[in-house]
Design an enzyme around this catalytic site. Structure first.
Site, PDB file in Angstrom:
ATOM      1  CE  LYS A 202      -3.947   2.076   2.391  1.00  0.00           C
ATOM      2  NZ  LYS A 202      -4.971   1.890   3.436  1.00  0.00           N
ATOM      3  CD  GLU A 208       7.956  -7.014   7.571  1.00  0.00           C
ATOM      4  OE1 GLU A 208       7.671  -7.238   8.760  1.00  0.00           O
ATOM      5  OE2 GLU A 208       7.606  -5.970   6.969  1.00  0.00           O
ATOM      6  N   GLY A 260      -5.817  -2.571   4.250  1.00  0.00           N
ATOM      7  CA  GLY A 260      -5.053  -3.711   3.751  1.00  0.00           C
ATOM      8  C   GLY A 260      -5.786  -5.025   3.834  1.00  0.00           C
ATOM      9  NE  ARG A 261      -8.166  -5.016   9.768  1.00  0.00           N
ATOM     10  CZ  ARG A 261      -7.542  -3.863  10.002  1.00  0.00           C
ATOM     11  NH1 ARG A 261      -6.379  -3.629   9.417  1.00  0.00           N
ATOM     12  NH2 ARG A 261      -8.061  -2.949  10.790  1.00  0.00           N
ATOM     13  CD  GLU A 346      -3.681  -5.894  10.809  1.00  0.00           C
ATOM     14  OE1 GLU A 346      -2.587  -6.467  10.988  1.00  0.00           O
ATOM     15  OE2 GLU A 346      -4.035  -5.450   9.697  1.00  0.00           O
ATOM     16  CG  HIS A 377      -7.466 -37.114  13.228  1.00  0.00           C
ATOM     17  ND1 HIS A 377      -7.547 -38.383  13.750  1.00  0.00           N
ATOM     18  CD2 HIS A 377      -8.423 -37.042  12.266  1.00  0.00           C
ATOM     19  CE1 HIS A 377      -8.506 -39.058  13.124  1.00  0.00           C
ATOM     20  NE2 HIS A 377      -9.045 -38.267  12.220  1.00  0.00           N
ATOM     21  CE  LYS A 503       4.350  -2.956   9.500  1.00  0.00           C
ATOM     22  NZ  LYS A 503       3.505  -2.290   8.477  1.00  0.00           N
TER      23      LYS A 503
END
Length: 535
Positions: A202, A208, A260-261, A346, A377, A503
Site C-alpha cells: 500500500k 519485509e 489492507g485486510r 487486527e 485429529h 516495525k
C-alpha cells in the site's frame, strides 16, 4: 432502549442462558431453527446451535439496535470517516459494486476511478493470459511471483488456494516472509525469462515486502537485459510514484480508503485475476456485492453478518468465551482461518473505545483453526473435553471436487457439531463400557474419561459448491460480521496501530546491528539476545 439498558438486559439473559442446555431450546422454542438461520448470497447460515435462548437472542438484537448498527452501516456505505483515528472512509464495498455505481469517499466520487482501474486490470490480465503481453524475450509468461505481506498477501493467497485449477496454465506463487528461504522456495524451478513479479504494498515502505522485492528484482536482473526488466516487474500500490522509483515498469493503483485486510477486491488481487482469468475474479466481486446488498437491505433479525456478529459478542461478553475455532470442511479453504485471524484480530483486537476511553468488556477473541478433518485429529480433543468452552464455526461445502455430494467429508462436520451440542453422559459411557465387555468396576472407572459435557455452541455455514461467487460472498460475510462487532464494542475496526510499534523498533534494532552491537539504551534481555545472534 439506551446502550446501557441494552447491555444490562444482555447480561441478564446471558446469565439465564448459561444455566440452560442448547439441545433443550429446540423443544422450548419450536421455531428456533427458522428464527436462527438465514440464507444470503448463496450461503446458508445456521446459528440454532448457539448458546442463546430466545430471550437472549432478542436481547442481542436489542443491543444491535441500541448500538445503532444500522446507522453505522449506512455511514460506512456512505463513505463517511468511519476510520476516525486516520480520518478515512472505509469503502471496500465500492471495489466490488457493479459498474456505474455512485460511491463517495468523504464526499469525493470514487466509483468512476474504481471502474477505470478494473478496466485496466482486465485488459492487462487478458493480455498476459492470451500472450498478447509478453515477457522481455517475446515469450509468454508462465509464472507469477506475488510479493506482499499481511493484507497484501493473505487475501490473494486465500483466493488462489480456494479457486485454483488442479493444473493451472499460469503458476502463481506467493512470498511474504522476510526469511530468504521463502523467496528461495518460490523461485525454485522458475525461469526468469517467463516469470512476472507483482509487488503489492500500500505504501511501498513495508520493510519485509521491499526486502523481498529487492531479492526478486536481483533474480530477474541477473537473467534479463536491463531494458527488459520493467516488463517483468509490476507494482500494486497507493503510492505509484514510489513504486516507479523502485523500478516497477507498470503500476496499478488503489486508494488509502482501502484497508489492507479489506483490499483483495482491488488491484491487490491482480495476480489472481491473471492466473484465474478475469471472469472468475469478476464473479467473486459479484458474490461479495450480493452479500453487500443483503447486509444493507435485510432486517437485523434476518441479517447474516449481524447474527454472526451477535453470536460472537454473546459468547465473548455474555459467557466469557475468549477463543473461537473455524473449521472449513473443504481443502480449498484451508487458508480461511489464517485470513480470518488477520481480518478479525487486527480489526477488533483493541483496548480503547472510539473516544479513547478504556474498554470495560472483552473485545475480539483469539481466532484459530484448521481444515475440519485435520483439526479433528489435532485440537478437537480440547474443544470437546477441555474445561474452557471454545465456540466452533463449521464451513461446509456439499460438493468440493466431483459432482456427487462429499458425504464422508460433510458428515464429519455435522457429527462434530452434534457431538459438541449433545455430549455424552457418564451413564451412557458406562453402559457402552459394559457392552464392550468391561467389568462393572472398570466401566465405571473409565466412564469419567469418556464423558463429554456437551452444550458447546457452533455455527454452520453451508454452500453447495465453492465457486468464485460463493467465495466472494463468504469473505464479505466475515468482513461485515467483523464491522458489526466493532460497532457493538464501540471500537475502531479499521486502524492497526498495534502493528506499527514492532516495525519501528525492528528498524532501531537493525540499525544497532549495522552499527556493530546493542545501543546503551537497549534493555538487558534484548541486548543479550542481539549479541548472541550476531556471533
Amino acid at each position: 432502549m439506551t446502550r446501557d439498558a441494552a447491555w444490562t438486559r444482555f447480561d441478564l439473559t446471558a446469565a439465564q442462558a448459561a444455566e440452560s442446555r442448547i439441545v433443550d431450546q429446540f423443544a422450548a422454542d419450536p421455531d428456533r431453527l427458522d428464527r436462527m438461520s438465514v440464507e444470503a448470497a448463496g450461503l446458508y447460515v445456521d446459528l440454532s446451535k448457539q448458546s442463546w435462548t430466545r430471550a437472549a437472542f432478542d436481547a442481542c438484537l436489542d443491543l444491535a439496535r441500541a448500538c445503532d448498527v444500522e446507522g453505522r452501516r449506512d455511514a460506512l456505505f456512505a463513505g463517511e470517516a468511519v476510520n476516525l483515528t486516520e480520518g478515512r472512509a472505509v469503502l471496500h464495498p465500492a471495489l466490488r459494486a457493479a459498474r456505474g455505481a455512485d460511491f463517495k469517499a468523504l464526499g469525493e466520487p470514487v466509483s468512476a476511478e474504481v471502474d477505470a482501474v478494473r478496466t485496466e486490470m482486465k485488459t492487462y490480465a487478458d493480455a498476459v493470459r492470451s500472450g498478447a503481453e509478453t515477457a522481455a524475450a517475446g515469450k509468454r509468461f508462465q509464472a507469477i511471483v506475488h510479493v506482499g505481506i499481511g493484507g497484501s498477501d493473505l487475501g490473494p493467497r486465500l483466493v488462489w488456494d480456494a479457486l485454483r485449477p488442479l493444473d493451472p496454465a499460469i503458476d502463481l506463487r506467493f512470498v511474504a516472509n522476510i526469511d530468504p528461504r521463502d523467496m528461495a522456495e518460490a523461485l525454485t524451478g522458475l525461469d526468469p525469462e517467463t516469470t512476472l513479479v507483482v509487488v503489492v504494498s500500500k505504501t511501498f515502505t513495508t520493510q519485509e515486502t521491499l526486502a523481498n522485492a529487492e531479492a526478486a528484482k536481483a533474480w530477474l536482473a541477473a537473467a534479463l537485459p536491463a531494458d527488459g526488466l520493467a516488463r517483468h516487474f509490476i507494482g500494486v500500490t497507493a503510492a505509484p510514484d514510489k513504486a516507479r522509483a523502485f523500478g516497477c515498469g507498470r503500476t496499478f493503483a488503489f486508494r488509502d480508503w482501502v484497508g489492507g485486510r479489506y483490499s483483495l477486491w482491488s488491484a491487490v488481487s491482480l495476480s489472481c485475476a491473471i492466473a484465474l482469468g478475469w471472469e472468475a475474479f469478476e464473479q467473486m466481486l459479484a458474490g461479495a456485492a450480493a452479500m453487500d446488498d443483503h447486509f444493507v437491505a435485510a432486517p437485523l433479525e434476518k441479517n447474516a453478518p449481524v447474527l454472526m456478529a451477535l453470536a460472537q459478542v454473546f459468547n465473548v461478553d455474555g459467557l466469557d468465551r475468549r477463543a473461537r475455532t473455524v473449521a472449513p470442511y473443504a481443502h480449498a479453504l484451508r487458508r480461511l482461518p489464517s485470513f480470518l485471524q488477520q481480518l478479525e484480530m487486527e480489526s477488533n483486537g483493541k483496548r480503547v473505545h472510539r473516544d479513547g476511553s478504556p474498554v470495560t468488556r472483552q473485545t475480539c477473541p483469539v481466532v484459530f483453526g484448521e481444515p475440519g478433518t485435520n483439526g479433528q485429529h489435532a485440537f478437537f480433543q480440547q474443544i470437546h473435553q477441555g474445561p474452557q468452552v471454545v465456540p466452533a464455526e463449521f464451513v461446509i461445502v456439499a460438493r468440493t471436487h466431483q459432482d456427487a455430494p462429499e458425504a464422508p467429508l460433510w458428515s464429519n462436520a455435522l457429527a462434530q457439531a452434534q457431538a459438541l451440542m449433545l455430549g455424552k453422559s457418564a451413564e451412557t459411557a458406562e453402559t457402552e463400557g459394559l457392552a464392550q465387555g468391561l467389568s462393572t468396576e472398570e466401566a465405571k472407572r473409565l466412564s469419567t474419561h469418556r464423558t463429554f459435557t456437551g452444550n458447546r455452541p457452533s455455527t454452520a455455514i453451508v454452500m453447495e459448491r465453492l465457486t468464485p461467487w460463493t467465495l466472494g460472498a463468504l469473505i464479505a460475510l466475515y468482513e461485515h460480521k467483523t464491522f458489526v462487532e466493532g460497532v457493538i464494542w464501540d471500537i475502531n475496526s479499521f486502524d492497526q496501530w498495534g502493528v506499527e510499534l514492532g516495525k519501528v523498533l525492528a528498524k532501531a534494532i537493525l540499525k544497532d546491528v549495522h552499527d556493530g552491537g546493542p545501543s546503551a539504551d537497549l534493555d538487558p534481555s534484548t541486548a543479550a539476545l542481539m549479541t548472541r545472534l550476531m556471533r
